[in-house]
Design a protein around this motif. Structure first.
Motif, PDB file in Angstrom:
ATOM      1  N   LEU A  31      39.877  32.938  26.115  1.00 30.47           N
ATOM      2  CA  LEU A  31      39.932  31.540  26.538  1.00 30.47           C
ATOM      3  C   LEU A  31      38.519  30.966  26.666  1.00 30.47           C
ATOM      4  O   LEU A  31      38.230  29.885  26.150  1.00 30.47           O
ATOM      5  CB  LEU A  31      40.678  31.446  27.865  1.00 30.47           C
ATOM      6  N   VAL A  32      37.641  31.699  27.325  1.00 27.20           N
ATOM      7  CA  VAL A  32      36.261  31.232  27.504  1.00 27.20           C
ATOM      8  C   VAL A  32      35.571  31.119  26.146  1.00 27.20           C
ATOM      9  O   VAL A  32      34.896  30.125  25.860  1.00 27.20           O
ATOM     10  CB  VAL A  32      35.475  32.161  28.449  1.00 27.20           C
ATOM     11  N   LEU A  33      35.753  32.116  25.289  1.00 27.00           N
ATOM     12  CA  LEU A  33      35.125  32.077  23.968  1.00 27.00           C
ATOM     13  C   LEU A  33      35.665  30.931  23.123  1.00 27.00           C
ATOM     14  O   LEU A  33      34.933  30.344  22.325  1.00 27.00           O
ATOM     15  CB  LEU A  33      35.318  33.414  23.248  1.00 27.00           C
ATOM     16  N   CYS A  34      36.917  30.584  23.326  1.00 29.78           N
ATOM     17  CA  CYS A  34      37.546  29.479  22.587  1.00 29.78           C
ATOM     18  C   CYS A  34      36.832  28.159  22.866  1.00 29.78           C
ATOM     19  O   CYS A  34      36.638  27.350  21.964  1.00 29.78           O
ATOM     20  CB  CYS A  34      39.022  29.391  22.966  1.00 29.78           C
ATOM     21  N   CYS A  35      36.436  27.959  24.097  1.00 29.70           N
ATOM     22  CA  CYS A  35      35.795  26.681  24.450  1.00 29.70           C
ATOM     23  C   CYS A  35      34.297  26.861  24.732  1.00 29.70           C
ATOM     24  O   CYS A  35      33.715  26.150  25.535  1.00 29.70           O
ATOM     25  CB  CYS A  35      36.526  26.014  25.617  1.00 29.70           C
ATOM     26  N   ARG A  64      37.717  28.373  36.594  1.00 31.12           N
ATOM     27  CA  ARG A  64      37.067  27.214  37.220  1.00 31.12           C
ATOM     28  C   ARG A  64      36.543  27.567  38.607  1.00 31.12           C
ATOM     29  O   ARG A  64      35.448  27.138  38.988  1.00 31.12           O
ATOM     30  CB  ARG A  64      38.029  26.030  37.308  1.00 31.12           C
ATOM     31  N   ALA A  65      37.306  28.335  39.357  1.00 29.80           N
ATOM     32  CA  ALA A  65      36.872  28.739  40.698  1.00 29.80           C
ATOM     33  C   ALA A  65      35.576  29.552  40.638  1.00 29.80           C
ATOM     34  O   ALA A  65      34.743  29.469  41.543  1.00 29.80           O
ATOM     35  CB  ALA A  65      37.973  29.538  41.388  1.00 29.80           C
ATOM     36  N   ALA A  66      35.400  30.302  39.563  1.00 28.39           N
ATOM     37  CA  ALA A  66      34.184  31.102  39.383  1.00 28.39           C
ATOM     38  C   ALA A  66      33.081  30.305  38.675  1.00 28.39           C
ATOM     39  O   ALA A  66      32.018  30.841  38.380  1.00 28.39           O
ATOM     40  CB  ALA A  66      34.507  32.365  38.592  1.00 28.39           C
ATOM     41  N   ARG A  67      33.341  29.033  38.396  1.00 23.86           N
ATOM     42  CA  ARG A  67      32.398  28.130  37.734  1.00 23.86           C
ATOM     43  C   ARG A  67      32.021  28.596  36.324  1.00 23.86           C
ATOM     44  O   ARG A  67      30.911  28.382  35.864  1.00 23.86           O
ATOM     45  CB  ARG A  67      31.139  27.930  38.582  1.00 23.86           C
ATOM     46  N   LEU A  68      32.968  29.231  35.632  1.00 21.49           N
ATOM     47  CA  LEU A  68      32.729  29.664  34.259  1.00 21.49           C
ATOM     48  C   LEU A  68      33.133  28.598  33.249  1.00 21.49           C
ATOM     49  O   LEU A  68      32.563  28.510  32.170  1.00 21.49           O
ATOM     50  CB  LEU A  68      33.476  30.963  33.969  1.00 21.49           C
ATOM     51  N   PHE A  79      40.950  18.864  29.000  1.00 21.40           N
ATOM     52  CA  PHE A  79      40.044  19.540  28.076  1.00 21.40           C
ATOM     53  C   PHE A  79      39.137  20.477  28.862  1.00 21.40           C
ATOM     54  O   PHE A  79      38.653  20.120  29.935  1.00 21.40           O
ATOM     55  CB  PHE A  79      39.194  18.527  27.306  1.00 21.40           C
ATOM     56  N   CYS A  80      38.920  21.652  28.300  1.00 21.33           N
ATOM     57  CA  CYS A  80      38.113  22.671  28.969  1.00 21.33           C
ATOM     58  C   CYS A  80      36.913  23.032  28.122  1.00 21.33           C
ATOM     59  O   CYS A  80      36.983  23.033  26.894  1.00 21.33           O
ATOM     60  CB  CYS A  80      38.946  23.930  29.191  1.00 21.33           C
ATOM     61  N   GLN A  81      35.817  23.328  28.813  1.00 20.05           N
ATOM     62  CA  GLN A  81      34.593  23.738  28.143  1.00 20.05           C
ATOM     63  C   GLN A  81      33.829  24.675  29.070  1.00 20.05           C
ATOM     64  O   GLN A  81      33.952  24.588  30.298  1.00 20.05           O
ATOM     65  CB  GLN A  81      33.737  22.527  27.799  1.00 20.05           C
ATOM     66  N   VAL A  89      24.942  31.258  26.779  1.00 26.23           N
ATOM     67  CA  VAL A  89      23.894  32.153  26.281  1.00 26.23           C
ATOM     68  C   VAL A  89      24.224  33.603  26.618  1.00 26.23           C
ATOM     69  O   VAL A  89      24.040  34.497  25.780  1.00 26.23           O
ATOM     70  CB  VAL A  89      22.511  31.733  26.837  1.00 26.23           C
ATOM     71  N   MET A  90      24.729  33.856  27.823  1.00 30.76           N
ATOM     72  CA  MET A  90      25.084  35.223  28.204  1.00 30.76           C
ATOM     73  C   MET A  90      26.118  35.784  27.236  1.00 30.76           C
ATOM     74  O   MET A  90      25.962  36.893  26.717  1.00 30.76           O
ATOM     75  CB  MET A  90      25.634  35.274  29.633  1.00 30.76           C
ATOM     76  N   LEU A  91      27.164  35.025  26.972  1.00 30.07           N
ATOM     77  CA  LEU A  91      28.227  35.508  26.086  1.00 30.07           C
ATOM     78  C   LEU A  91      27.741  35.645  24.653  1.00 30.07           C
ATOM     79  O   LEU A  91      28.069  36.620  23.968  1.00 30.07           O
ATOM     80  CB  LEU A  91      29.447  34.600  26.175  1.00 30.07           C
ATOM     81  N   LEU A  92      26.946  34.687  24.172  1.00 28.92           N
ATOM     82  CA  LEU A  92      26.407  34.796  22.816  1.00 28.92           C
ATOM     83  C   LEU A  92      25.486  36.003  22.678  1.00 28.92           C
ATOM     84  O   LEU A  92      25.510  36.700  21.664  1.00 28.92           O
ATOM     85  CB  LEU A  92      25.681  33.503  22.418  1.00 28.92           C
TER      86      LEU A  92
END
Length: 104
Positions: A31-35, A64-68, A79-81, A89-92
């Protein structure tokens, strides 16, 4: 980031551990990688991941609670981002790390 040594207290360690625990779930990570680079509607994310919109919404609440990630309502859609460049940058960087050839 400068060359100063970062002193992390137990509270920061707990927060980091929570973030990695959240991202340790494959659906949440996808999900995070998707957006990662642009906002996507919850319905689009659900379609891409092949899961229900209610499951996406559940995971988004945790992220969202973890501010990711952040969510923005546009009309009837949400819409999510990814929240910011720190997360992006961390994920990349982690993706680049696993794609590098390695000696075993």
């Amino acid at each position: 980031m400068n060359n100063e040594t970062h002193h992390t207290n137990d509270e920061h360690i707990a927060e980091l551990s929570d973030i990695f625990s959240l991202l340790g779930d494959p659906t949440r990570l996808r999900l995070v990688l998707c957006c990662l680079n642009e906002p996507f509607a919850v319905t689009q994310i659900a379609q891409r991941l092949g899961v229900s919109t209610s499951l996406v919404s559940h995971h988004l609440r945790l992220l969202r609670a973890a501010r990711l990630v952040r969510a923005e309502r546009r009309g009837k859609q949400v819409f999510c981002q990814v929240t910011d460049d720190h997360i992006r940058v961390m994920l990349l960087n982690l993706l680049a790390h696993i794609e590098e050839p390695h000696d075993d």
